[in-house]
Design a protein around this motif. Sequence first.
Motif, mmCIF file in Angstrom:
data_model
loop_
_atom_site.group_PDB
_atom_site.id
_atom_site.type_symbol
_atom_site.label_atom_id
_atom_site.label_comp_id
_atom_site.label_asym_id
_atom_site.label_seq_id
_atom_site.Cartn_x
_atom_site.Cartn_y
_atom_site.Cartn_z
ATOM 1 N N ALA A 39 -19.579 27.550 27.901
ATOM 2 C CA ALA A 39 -19.670 27.725 29.349
ATOM 3 C C ALA A 39 -21.015 27.208 29.861
ATOM 4 C CB ALA A 39 -19.496 29.202 29.701
ATOM 5 N N ALA A 40 -22.095 27.519 29.093
ATOM 6 C CA ALA A 40 -23.425 27.066 29.490
ATOM 7 C C ALA A 40 -23.482 25.539 29.482
ATOM 8 C CB ALA A 40 -24.484 27.632 28.538
ATOM 9 N N TRP A 41 -22.858 24.941 28.447
ATOM 10 C CA TRP A 41 -22.827 23.487 28.328
ATOM 11 C C TRP A 41 -22.114 22.873 29.546
ATOM 12 C CZ3 TRP A 41 -24.955 19.445 26.381
ATOM 13 C CH2 TRP A 41 -24.250 18.251 26.272
ATOM 14 N N THR A 42 -20.961 23.467 29.884
ATOM 15 C CA THR A 42 -20.196 22.960 31.015
ATOM 16 C C THR A 42 -20.996 23.058 32.305
ATOM 17 O OG1 THR A 42 -18.319 23.971 29.918
ATOM 18 C CG2 THR A 42 -17.921 23.082 32.119
ATOM 19 N N SER A 43 -21.686 24.208 32.492
ATOM 20 C CA SER A 43 -22.401 24.380 33.751
ATOM 21 C C SER A 43 -23.595 23.418 33.829
ATOM 22 C CB SER A 43 -22.846 25.828 33.924
ATOM 23 O OG SER A 43 -23.921 26.107 33.066
ATOM 24 N N ALA A 44 -24.271 23.168 32.683
ATOM 25 C CA ALA A 44 -25.386 22.218 32.673
ATOM 26 C C ALA A 44 -24.879 20.816 33.005
ATOM 27 C CB ALA A 44 -26.081 22.228 31.307
ATOM 28 N N TRP A 45 -23.730 20.473 32.432
ATOM 29 C CA TRP A 45 -23.091 19.171 32.649
ATOM 30 C C TRP A 45 -22.774 18.997 34.144
ATOM 31 C CZ3 TRP A 45 -22.487 14.752 30.395
ATOM 32 C CH2 TRP A 45 -21.392 13.920 30.678
ATOM 33 N N ALA A 47 -24.095 20.650 36.630
ATOM 34 C CA ALA A 47 -25.338 20.621 37.396
ATOM 35 C C ALA A 47 -25.950 19.229 37.380
ATOM 36 C CB ALA A 47 -26.330 21.641 36.837
ATOM 37 N N ALA A 48 -25.888 18.551 36.206
ATOM 38 C CA ALA A 48 -26.455 17.205 36.098
ATOM 39 C C ALA A 48 -25.718 16.237 37.020
ATOM 40 C CB ALA A 48 -26.376 16.736 34.647
ATOM 41 N N TRP A 49 -24.399 16.315 37.017
ATOM 42 C CA TRP A 49 -23.619 15.425 37.885
ATOM 43 C C TRP A 49 -23.897 15.690 39.352
ATOM 44 C CZ3 TRP A 49 -21.531 10.976 36.941
ATOM 45 C CH2 TRP A 49 -21.141 10.681 35.630
ATOM 46 N N VAL A 50 -23.973 17.002 39.697
ATOM 47 C CA VAL A 50 -24.269 17.360 41.085
ATOM 48 C C VAL A 50 -25.630 16.803 41.482
ATOM 49 C CG1 VAL A 50 -24.781 19.298 42.624
ATOM 50 C CG2 VAL A 50 -22.786 19.402 41.137
ATOM 51 N N ALA A 51 -26.620 16.976 40.589
ATOM 52 C CA ALA A 51 -27.966 16.489 40.880
ATOM 53 C C ALA A 51 -27.958 14.981 41.071
ATOM 54 C CB ALA A 51 -28.917 16.887 39.753
ATOM 55 N N LEU A 52 -27.149 14.289 40.220
ATOM 56 C CA LEU A 52 -27.062 12.834 40.335
ATOM 57 C C LEU A 52 -26.523 12.435 41.711
ATOM 58 C CD1 LEU A 52 -27.338 10.206 38.630
ATOM 59 C CD2 LEU A 52 -24.876 10.337 38.300
ATOM 60 N N GLY A 53 -25.453 13.129 42.117
ATOM 61 C CA GLY A 53 -24.879 12.845 43.433
ATOM 62 C C GLY A 53 -25.896 13.078 44.538
ATOM 63 N N ARG A 54 -26.674 14.139 44.372
ATOM 64 C CA ARG A 54 -27.667 14.455 45.398
ATOM 65 C C ARG A 54 -28.774 13.409 45.432
ATOM 66 N NH1 ARG A 54 -27.801 21.003 44.357
ATOM 67 N NH2 ARG A 54 -26.073 21.468 45.757
ATOM 68 N N CYS A 55 -29.137 12.885 44.253
ATOM 69 C CA CYS A 55 -30.144 11.820 44.209
ATOM 70 C C CYS A 55 -29.643 10.623 45.014
ATOM 71 C CB CYS A 55 -30.420 11.395 42.766
ATOM 72 S SG CYS A 55 -31.512 12.529 41.901
ATOM 73 N N GLN A 56 -28.379 10.274 44.764
ATOM 74 C CA GLN A 56 -27.786 9.141 45.467
ATOM 75 C C GLN A 56 -27.835 9.368 46.976
ATOM 76 O OE1 GLN A 56 -25.948 6.216 43.896
ATOM 77 N NE2 GLN A 56 -26.752 5.707 45.909
#
Lengths: 460, 216
Positions: A39-45, A47-56
């Motif tokens: 579950a922690a792995w999934t949430s980190a994954w 979060a990374a994608w969300v952060a990437l989208g936000r960077c864009q």
Amino acid sequence: MRATPDTPRPAASSPAPSSPAPSGAAPSRAPTASRSRAAAWTSAWTAAWVALGRCQLASLHALAASAVGALVSLALLLVPVGVGLRLLPPAARALRRLSDRSRARAARWTGLRIDPPDPLPADRTAPARRQAGALLADDGFWRDLRWAWLEPVTGGLLVAVPPALVEYGVFGALVQPFVWRALGEGNWYAFVPVHSTATMLAALLLGLAFAAAGLLLAPAVLRGHARTGRPLLAPPRSTRLNRRIEHLTDTRSRAHDTLAAELRRLERDLHDGAQARLVALGMTLDRATRVLEADPATARELLLDVRRTSERALQDLRDLVRGIHPPVLADRGLGDAVKSLALDSFLDVHVDARLPGRFPAPVESAAYFAVSEALANAAKHAGAREVRITLTHGDGLLRVLVADDGRGGADPAKGTGLAGVAERLDTFDGTLALDSPQGGPTTVTMEIPCASSSPKTSSC
Amino acid sequence: MRVVLAEDLFLLRDGLTRTLREHGCEVVAVDNGPSLLQALLDEGAAAPDVAVVDVRLPPTFTDEGLQAALEARRRRPGLPVLVLSQYVEPLYANELLAGGEGAVGYLLKDRITDTEQFVDAVRRVAAGGTVMDPQVISRLVSRGDARGTIGSLTPRERDVLELMAEGRSNAAIANGLHISESAVAKHIASILTKLRISPSADDNRRVLAVLAYLEQ
């Protein structure tokens, strides 16, 4: 004051709501360990994608800022010929909307709170010349413009890095395997000349590495972007100081009013209560002295009456003192005083006090009466059965959490109780956050900045 | 009977000393926490039979008296202590009762005005009984009531429970309520059944059981 999921919570209260989560996840027993790790792995994954989208999104935002900045500059250049006067106010307002959005995003995405500048002078009915003049004299406008020119260079380039890495990586991993045959010798991917199956595989791996690096970097870059943007987006020190002075003047005058009202109440209570009883006592005693010889039976009655009156006077004084400063609070401090409140409550109250020692008396007092108010609310309005009170101190903050299992729907706007508490806490720069959806449960979070003063001396 | 009296206000200390001496007690009066603890731990002929302690004492003027009494009871379990206070504080009452040994009392200072009752309370505590101020009892009882734990008691049974919790004997309860002793015994049996406390002949233990139940 209700915190909806989308709006950032006021001031420093944002870490509090998240604190129950780790404590709930902590006691992971052996059978569930692998599942929780997954579950922690999934949430980190995620979060990374969300952060990437936000960077864009942030990099596009920086482009928009530079475009609007250019528009404002154009308006400024056109001021001498008159057209700029009309163009300047709407352009400045558009720019402010962009910078406002940047501040809101910094708070929502990274928890970094940036104070907004004073609102733009906006008298839309005034003549264009006056409006433009007011803008040109406004410090916030020039700071906005400076941000619009610098943001694309500083923050914009920074947030463009993770998406660029991921896009280039995806290009390497998905496109290179198919195009190298067609392109032949001259085809390079980064520093790899792609002209054989082996080099194609190397390019593919490199592409995957680029994409992974972009993903991993995204959250940190987002935080860095918020931090580099702060000096540009925050109002200047003088504005912040002025606001602080206003706030202090405001809370000080309120504190004075409260104090004066409190003294008046005390005076009135003494005058109508204990003082009146003592006078009555003197009068009864006088009558008893006069009838003592002639009518001992009446004298005895009168003297018994005196004793009852003296007991009532003592009771009055006791209640008065309890209202000013509860004895246990004076003797033992906040932790035990709240435990005593819990003992006295009709509800099932569990107190978890982890305090390093005593706090300044006014802070203890404010926190105590705030807890008392919250408990009374839980009993009276929420129909709760169980209440959990947690008292902790860390990072220079005294944090008090009162959570009940009642029906919720509390609104500080309706009653005076919690609003009064919030006002009292404000005097100490403290905050009160209420989370009480319809149907419950209700959580009141109070935070007061203060240092613990003395080591715990009580043996209990 | 040898009484250690701790009270920092001269007027009260003097009055209490006089009262206790009039009733044939030997009184050692102290006015601060450290000397209280010292007096309580005296051995041999100087050992006290009972302590009468003010909660708030110098040098800290907080709960120094209570702390000294609790400390003395830790070192000499069962040492009879009667605490006098300006305030009813259930937390302090709980701490006194926590050991479960009895021989404790907690009274409001107002109760001193009835000297007979006060000296009676000192004697009962010295004899190993438990004396709680009616205000402590009524707060604990009303709290329990609001929670519905003792809602099943009849008003008369509640009266009996309150007096019982004050440490009265059956005879004293019968006297106070103008009913016969056998009626009191019947009420108590009924209360203990309703509160699911196994009946016991020991006066002190039944008070503790009631209080322990109410503070749950």
